[in-house]
Design a protein around this motif. Sequence first.
Motif, PDB file in Angstrom:
ATOM      1  N   LEU A   6       0.850  -1.182   0.000  1.00 16.57           N
ATOM      2  CA  LEU A   6       0.000   0.000   0.000  1.00 16.57           C
ATOM      3  C   LEU A   6       0.890   1.238   0.000  1.00 16.57           C
ATOM      4  O   LEU A   6       0.629   2.212  -0.707  1.00 16.57           O
ATOM      5  N   SER A   7       1.957   1.168   0.783  1.00 13.72           N
ATOM      6  CA  SER A   7       2.975   2.221   0.802  1.00 13.72           C
ATOM      7  C   SER A   7       4.275   1.597   1.288  1.00 13.72           C
ATOM      8  O   SER A   7       4.272   0.566   1.951  1.00 13.72           O
ATOM      9  N   ARG A   8       5.399   2.254   0.928  1.00 16.65           N
ATOM     10  CA  ARG A   8       6.682   1.801   1.435  1.00 16.65           C
ATOM     11  C   ARG A   8       7.730   2.872   1.193  1.00 16.65           C
ATOM     12  O   ARG A   8       7.604   3.692   0.286  1.00 16.65           O
ATOM     13  N   SER A   9       8.738   2.815   2.035  1.00 12.53           N
ATOM     14  CA  SER A   9       9.851   3.749   1.931  1.00 12.53           C
ATOM     15  C   SER A   9      11.099   3.017   2.416  1.00 12.53           C
ATOM     16  O   SER A   9      11.075   1.805   2.651  1.00 12.53           O
ATOM     17  N   GLU A  10      12.138   3.756   2.610  1.00  8.12           N
ATOM     18  CA  GLU A  10      13.381   3.175   3.111  1.00  8.12           C
ATOM     19  C   GLU A  10      13.240   2.753   4.580  1.00  8.12           C
ATOM     20  O   GLU A  10      14.039   1.975   5.083  1.00  8.12           O
ATOM     21  N   TYR A  11      12.181   3.248   5.259  1.00  6.64           N
ATOM     22  CA  TYR A  11      12.046   3.016   6.700  1.00  6.64           C
ATOM     23  C   TYR A  11      10.736   2.363   7.115  1.00  6.64           C
ATOM     24  O   TYR A  11      10.518   2.136   8.305  1.00  6.64           O
ATOM     25  N   HIS A  12       9.853   2.076   6.172  1.00  7.91           N
ATOM     26  CA  HIS A  12       8.534   1.584   6.563  1.00  7.91           C
ATOM     27  C   HIS A  12       7.844   0.975   5.344  1.00  7.91           C
ATOM     28  O   HIS A  12       8.104   1.369   4.216  1.00  7.91           O
ATOM     29  N   PHE A  13       6.965   0.014   5.612  1.00 10.03           N
ATOM     30  CA  PHE A  13       6.084  -0.466   4.541  1.00 10.03           C
ATOM     31  C   PHE A  13       4.751  -0.857   5.128  1.00 10.03           C
ATOM     32  O   PHE A  13       4.637  -1.167   6.318  1.00 10.03           O
TER      33      PHE A  13
END
Length: 177
Positions: free
Chosen positions: A60-67
């Motif tokens: 649904l969302s993701r980044s270098e620090y979270h998904f």
Amino acid sequence: MEQILLDIPDRVQKDMWTHLLPGRFMAEEAAFIYVQQIVKKDAVIFNFLDWSPVQPDGFLSRSEYHFELTDETRAFVIKRAHDLDASLVELHSHSEYLPVEFSATDFWGFKEFVPHVWWRLKGRPYMAVVVSREGIDGLAWIKGPELPLCLNGISFGTQILKTTGLSFNRRYEYYGE
């Protein structure tokens, strides 16, 4: 206390690590392993059955620090584990080159997701593993969804990659005593 180990074939481990740690790190990657629990005198071993890499459209969302996974991805992996009569293992990557451990965001996610999976899979254990280029760490919810135990390592053939144990040492910050 007995050892808790995850057993993965060498050939599969190489494919998983290629998925989780691509050449250029842009965002956290994730995968799920389906395992069968074997209890021995001095160890609890989770043997590999199958795995599912999470594809880009599974987030649904993701980044270098979270998904965050889509509802469809969560439903798919839980149903697959149910169909295989298996326990579920989450793996995801961190980009840091420091000793690897779960982040505060990871622990908050566990407090919501683990009880849900525990209920949906009728009390089967759940494990989580975080990987980086420098090592692994892992937790195992074997006796219930409340307080995790330490995953001691992952065996690949004759080699055992030990966890850092850092997340196990910090679990009370998030779960209390």
